[in-house]
Design a protein around this motif. Structure first.
Motif, short mmCIF file in Angstrom:
data_model
loop_
_atom_site.label_atom_id
_atom_site.label_comp_id
_atom_site.label_asym_id
_atom_site.label_seq_id
_atom_site.Cartn_x
_atom_site.Cartn_y
_atom_site.Cartn_z
N LYS A 116 -33.50 20.38 37.62
CA LYS A 116 -32.98 18.95 37.87
C LYS A 116 -34.04 17.78 37.61
O LYS A 116 -33.97 16.73 37.78
N VAL A 117 -34.81 18.23 36.75
CA VAL A 117 -35.78 17.18 36.46
C VAL A 117 -35.29 16.12 35.26
O VAL A 117 -34.72 16.60 34.35
N ALA A 118 -35.80 14.96 35.35
CA ALA A 118 -35.03 14.10 34.49
C ALA A 118 -36.02 14.18 33.27
O ALA A 118 -37.20 13.73 33.44
N VAL A 119 -35.29 14.13 32.06
CA VAL A 119 -36.06 14.51 30.71
C VAL A 119 -36.10 13.32 30.14
O VAL A 119 -37.00 12.81 29.28
N TRP A 120 -34.71 12.62 30.01
CA TRP A 120 -34.64 11.20 29.27
C TRP A 120 -33.41 10.44 29.93
O TRP A 120 -32.68 11.11 30.73
N SER A 121 -33.10 9.17 29.59
CA SER A 121 -32.23 8.31 29.82
C SER A 121 -31.58 7.65 28.53
O SER A 121 -31.95 7.61 27.74
N HIS A 122 -30.25 7.37 28.98
CA HIS A 122 -29.71 6.25 27.84
C HIS A 122 -29.50 5.08 28.46
O HIS A 122 -29.03 5.13 29.53
N TYR A 123 -29.93 3.81 28.05
CA TYR A 123 -29.76 2.50 28.61
C TYR A 123 -29.15 1.68 27.85
O TYR A 123 -29.00 1.74 26.71
N GLY A 124 -28.51 0.81 28.57
CA GLY A 124 -27.94 -0.45 27.95
C GLY A 124 -27.18 -0.46 26.64
O GLY A 124 -26.51 0.79 26.36
N SER A 125 -27.31 -1.46 25.78
CA SER A 125 -26.72 -1.38 24.61
C SER A 125 -26.95 -0.54 23.63
O SER A 125 -25.92 -0.09 22.82
N ALA A 126 -27.90 0.02 23.66
CA ALA A 126 -28.18 1.20 22.75
C ALA A 126 -27.24 2.69 22.95
O ALA A 126 -27.24 3.35 22.13
N GLY A 127 -27.09 2.68 24.08
CA GLY A 127 -26.45 4.04 24.48
C GLY A 127 -27.02 5.22 24.13
O GLY A 127 -28.36 5.30 24.33
N SER A 128 -26.16 6.12 23.71
CA SER A 128 -26.68 7.22 23.21
C SER A 128 -27.50 7.39 21.86
O SER A 128 -28.15 8.38 21.53
N ARG A 129 -27.33 6.34 21.22
CA ARG A 129 -28.36 6.18 19.98
C ARG A 129 -29.69 6.49 20.12
O ARG A 129 -30.58 6.55 19.14
N THR A 130 -30.12 6.11 21.37
CA THR A 130 -31.79 5.94 21.54
C THR A 130 -31.89 6.84 22.89
O THR A 130 -30.94 7.11 23.55
N ARG A 131 -32.97 7.59 22.91
CA ARG A 131 -33.39 8.10 24.34
C ARG A 131 -34.57 7.53 24.77
O ARG A 131 -35.48 7.16 24.05
N LYS A 181 -43.45 -3.92 13.77
CA LYS A 181 -42.47 -4.48 12.60
C LYS A 181 -41.63 -3.19 12.12
O LYS A 181 -40.55 -3.01 12.00
N GLU A 182 -42.43 -2.18 12.03
CA GLU A 182 -41.89 -0.89 11.63
C GLU A 182 -40.85 -0.50 12.80
O GLU A 182 -39.63 0.12 12.49
N SER A 183 -41.14 -0.56 14.02
CA SER A 183 -40.19 -0.36 15.09
C SER A 183 -38.90 -1.15 15.11
O SER A 183 -37.80 -0.69 15.41
N MET A 184 -39.24 -2.44 14.70
CA MET A 184 -38.17 -3.49 14.72
C MET A 184 -37.13 -3.23 13.58
O MET A 184 -36.05 -3.05 13.67
N ASP A 185 -37.62 -2.50 12.50
CA ASP A 185 -36.98 -2.30 11.22
C ASP A 185 -36.14 -0.83 11.61
O ASP A 185 -34.84 -0.85 11.24
N ARG A 186 -36.58 0.05 12.33
CA ARG A 186 -36.08 1.27 12.69
C ARG A 186 -34.85 0.88 13.78
O ARG A 186 -33.70 1.47 13.71
N TRP A 187 -35.04 -0.09 14.83
CA TRP A 187 -34.09 -0.72 15.83
C TRP A 187 -32.91 -0.92 14.93
O TRP A 187 -31.79 -0.74 15.54
N GLU A 188 -33.07 -1.72 14.12
CA GLU A 188 -32.10 -2.74 13.43
C GLU A 188 -31.36 -1.61 12.87
O GLU A 188 -29.83 -1.58 12.77
#
Length: 197
Positions: A116-131, A181-188
């Protein structure tokens, strides 16, 4: 910002307490949040949660492993016991629990079905696209520092922030002020992917 550790330390592996869920971060996270909201305090049973935000496609599920006590910066990992009764790897789904969040958008917490350990979550607008990987589940968690403190309005009084990492009473108002900047590009790019869950 640039606190979440050098790209050279990745990939990093992690997992749950019993070893059933194992994963690997294939590259550096987009950003690492240290969240002090009361929801994170309740859900983790501690003063804050540290989450490494990364594209779901860059998290690889690994075969299960024996349980171990995670390493620290001064001690190696070691075997742990007793072993838990675990489901068969191919037949067990990860447990997903939807909970409220301070943002009002909720989160889906992904847990090991055995320990039952929590390993990751999916939040808000990104949903399952991010962990949002729980940094404490990484085998070498001490290597990953937060880039930003959020929801410090509910920070526990004994925890003093020294100003070396940006801090916000709630969520930061502008990603461009905090993210690389690299993260912003990946997020987009990831936000252009159609939501699957």
């Amino acid at each position: 910002m640039d606190n979440s550790a050098s790209p050279s330390i990745y990939p990093l592996e992690g997992g749950c307490a019993c070893g059933f869920v194992r994963y690997r971060l294939e590259t550096r996270p987009l950003i690492v949040h240290c969240c002090h909201c009361t929801s994170c305090q309740r859900e983790t049973g501690t003063a804050f949660a540290i989450n490494a935000v990364i594209e779901s496609t860059l998290v690889t599920r690994l075969p299960s492993a024996p349980p171990s006590v995670p390493a620290s910066s001064t001690q190696p990992a070691k075997p742990a016991g007793p072993p838990l009764s675990r489901p068969v790897q191919d037949s067990a789904d990860l447990e997903i629990i939807t909970t409220p969040s301070e943002s009002g958008r909720g989160q889906r917490i992904v847990r090991c079905p055995a320990c039952k350990v929590a390993v990751w979550s999916h939040y808000g607008s990104a949903g399952s696209r991010t962990r949002f990987i729980r940094v404490g589940t990484l085998d070498e968690a001490w290597k990953v520092l937060p880039d930003v403190h959020i929801y410090t309005q509910s920070r526990r009084g004994f925890l003093k922030l020294d100003g070396s990492i940006p801090a916000f009473d709630a969520f930061y108002p502008n990603m461009g002020d905090i993210w690389r900047k690299e993260s912003m590009d990946r997020w987009e790019k990831v936000m252009k992917i159609e939501e699957t869950e």
